[in-house]
Scaffold this motif. Structure first.
Motif, PDB file in Angstrom:
ATOM      1  N   ASN A  21       9.772   4.025  65.731  1.00  0.00           N
ATOM      2  CA  ASN A  21       8.368   4.372  65.948  1.00  0.00           C
ATOM      3  C   ASN A  21       7.874   4.069  67.354  1.00  0.00           C
ATOM      4  O   ASN A  21       6.697   4.270  67.654  1.00  0.00           O
TER       5      ASN A  21
ATOM      6  N   SER B 106       3.315  -4.854  67.864  1.00  0.00           N
ATOM      7  CA  SER B 106       2.888  -3.676  68.618  1.00  0.00           C
ATOM      8  C   SER B 106       2.830  -4.048  70.090  1.00  0.00           C
ATOM      9  O   SER B 106       1.990  -4.853  70.491  1.00  0.00           O
TER      10      SER B 106
ATOM     11  N   ARG C 238      15.914  -8.134  63.720  1.00  0.00           N
ATOM     12  CA  ARG C 238      14.667  -8.645  63.131  1.00  0.00           C
ATOM     13  C   ARG C 238      13.453  -8.107  63.887  1.00  0.00           C
ATOM     14  O   ARG C 238      12.456  -7.698  63.275  1.00  0.00           O
TER      15      ARG C 238
ATOM     16  N   GLU D 191       8.943  -1.747  63.393  1.00  0.00           N
ATOM     17  CA  GLU D 191       8.851  -0.561  62.537  1.00  0.00           C
ATOM     18  C   GLU D 191       7.879  -0.750  61.381  1.00  0.00           C
ATOM     19  O   GLU D 191       7.311   0.222  60.883  1.00  0.00           O
ATOM     20  N   SER D 192       7.666  -2.005  60.973  1.00  0.00           N
ATOM     21  CA  SER D 192       6.712  -2.281  59.893  1.00  0.00           C
ATOM     22  C   SER D 192       5.282  -2.429  60.410  1.00  0.00           C
ATOM     23  O   SER D 192       4.347  -2.575  59.614  1.00  0.00           O
ATOM     24  N   GLY D 193       5.109  -2.418  61.732  1.00  0.00           N
ATOM     25  CA  GLY D 193       3.774  -2.519  62.311  1.00  0.00           C
ATOM     26  C   GLY D 193       3.312  -3.923  62.618  1.00  0.00           C
ATOM     27  O   GLY D 193       2.193  -4.103  63.116  1.00  0.00           O
ATOM     28  N   VAL D 194       4.144  -4.923  62.347  1.00  0.00           N
ATOM     29  CA  VAL D 194       3.760  -6.307  62.649  1.00  0.00           C
ATOM     30  C   VAL D 194       3.692  -6.528  64.157  1.00  0.00           C
ATOM     31  O   VAL D 194       2.774  -7.188  64.673  1.00  0.00           O
TER      32      VAL D 194
ATOM     33  N   PRO E 185      13.588   0.610  67.831  1.00  0.00           N
ATOM     34  CA  PRO E 185      12.643   0.939  66.749  1.00  0.00           C
ATOM     35  C   PRO E 185      12.278   2.417  66.790  1.00  0.00           C
ATOM     36  O   PRO E 185      11.919   2.956  67.846  1.00  0.00           O
TER      37      PRO E 185
ATOM     38  N   ARG F 145      13.308  -5.310  65.526  1.00  0.00           N
ATOM     39  CA  ARG F 145      13.172  -3.891  65.186  1.00  0.00           C
ATOM     40  C   ARG F 145      12.441  -3.725  63.854  1.00  0.00           C
ATOM     41  O   ARG F 145      11.546  -2.888  63.718  1.00  0.00           O
ATOM     42  N   GLU F 146      12.819  -4.523  62.858  1.00  0.00           N
ATOM     43  CA  GLU F 146      12.166  -4.448  61.557  1.00  0.00           C
ATOM     44  C   GLU F 146      10.669  -4.733  61.673  1.00  0.00           C
ATOM     45  O   GLU F 146       9.843  -4.042  61.052  1.00  0.00           O
ATOM     46  N   LEU F 147      10.320  -5.746  62.461  1.00  0.00           N
ATOM     47  CA  LEU F 147       8.914  -6.118  62.612  1.00  0.00           C
ATOM     48  C   LEU F 147       8.135  -5.037  63.348  1.00  0.00           C
ATOM     49  O   LEU F 147       6.966  -4.780  63.037  1.00  0.00           O
TER      50      LEU F 147
END
Length: 333
Positions: A128, A297, A286, A292-295, A126, A288-290
């Motif tokens: 971020n 942490s 999946r 990067e979207s902030g879901v 990710p 990584r997507e979560l």
């Protein structure tokens, strides 16, 4: 030592027997792995600790030795989670390149400066997250994804072991799916679990969620500290219990409870299901997507240098889990 020799060796945590981490783990110099045709050589930046690592180092439950080696582990370097940079690729690898930042879950060997991993078990890091944060994701977040499978908005979900690695991710995922989430943890971790998004937090030292009268659509058990009958009392009539690790004796560990759950599942209206998480590129993508979207942490409690792996694992065993513990290997530039 010549430059040529230096490039072919690495520092690693070496295990030559089963037992207490401080007794069986040492820092040593080993040959650098050579990737097979379908593998990638990763320069490790960080690796997180999991209770699966505890089992592999201690050899408990004893059943694990049938797979890992009866008298001593076949694999000399522990560790499963990895975050790092691609150093080289095997002849058949076309979707990863030297310099790519990756995360993944190996079958072992990540507590080292380099590890060879099948390319299909690696995904992009990710963007971020730091390498230390990213290293917490593969096993724990991947398992949490399987644990929350099927959750619908408005359902009541309870996570037993909410402050641990898998539990902290499960709370975040269930919350994002719109569930009413209850996290169960020790008193010192109540604030952490609330900060992850739990609607309710139960301090198990003060209250027993199985006798409180609330019925849950899904219970995610990551601890194994209650009987199946107790869990069923807290389940809705057609609720689901997901069992992932924890509990059991010194010989077969949690496998006895999982087998019992499969038998009970045949004769009750509730659904008692073991969760056997398997790594994959799709799951890593999946996650990584979560992230990067902030879901998702990551909650990192402590970081240790690679050489302190025995102490890090000892503390993981001795103390209640609070998020993830991470080993740092290469320094980020």
């Amino acid at each position: 030592m010549s430059v040529e020799t230096e490039t072919r060796t690495m520092q690693a945590i070496v295990q030559r027997a089963y037992g207490a981490p401080e007794a069986v783990l040492t820092t040593g110099t080993l040959p650098r792995p050579v990737p097979k045709r379908d593998e990638v050589l990763v320069r490790v930046h960080a690796s997180s600790l999991n209770f699966a690592d505890v089992a592999m180092v201690t050899g408990r439950p004893a059943l694990i030795r049938a797979v890992m080696g009866l008298r001593q582990p076949r694999r000399r370097v522990p560790g499963r989670d990895v975050a790092g940079v691609v150093e080289s690729v095997g002849a058949d690898v076309t979707d990863l390149r030297v310099g790519d930042e990756v995360v993944g879950e190996a079958t072992g060997g990540t507590w080292a400066e380099f590890v060879a991993v099948p390319a299909k078990l690696l995904g992009g890091k990710p963007a971020n997250l730091s390498f230390e944060q990213a290293a917490t994701l593969p096993l724990a977040a991947g398992t949490a994804l399987d644990c929350v499978a099927g959750v619908q908005p408005g359902q009541k979900v309870l996570v037993n072991g909410a402050s641990g690695g898998v539990g902290s991710f499960a709370v975040q995922l269930a919350t994002a799916l719109g569930a009413e989430v209850t996290g169960v943890c020790s008193g010192r971790n109540v604030e952490l679990v609330a900060s992850l998004g739990a609607d309710h937090v139960v301090d198990y030292e003060r209250s027993d969620f199985t006798t409180g009268g609330t019925r849950y659509d899904l219970i995610i058990d990551l601890v194994g500290n209650r009987s199946l009958a107790a869990y069923r009392r807290a389940l809705a009539p057609r609720g689901t219990l997901h069992l992932s690790g924890g509990g059991g004796g010194r010989i077969i560990g949690p496998m006895g409870r999982l087998a019992q759950a499969l038998v009970v599942n045949l004769v009750v209206s509730q659904h008692l299901r073991p969760v056997f998480a398997t790594p994959s590129r799709a799951k890593l993508d999946r996650v990584r997507e979560l992230a990067e979207s902030g879901v998702l942490s990551p909650a990192v409690e402590r970081t240790y240098p690679l050489s302190d792996a025995p102490e890090a694992l000892r503390r993981l065993v001795a103390e209640h889990a609070r998020g993830k513990t991470v080993l740092t290997v290469a320094q980020e530039s």
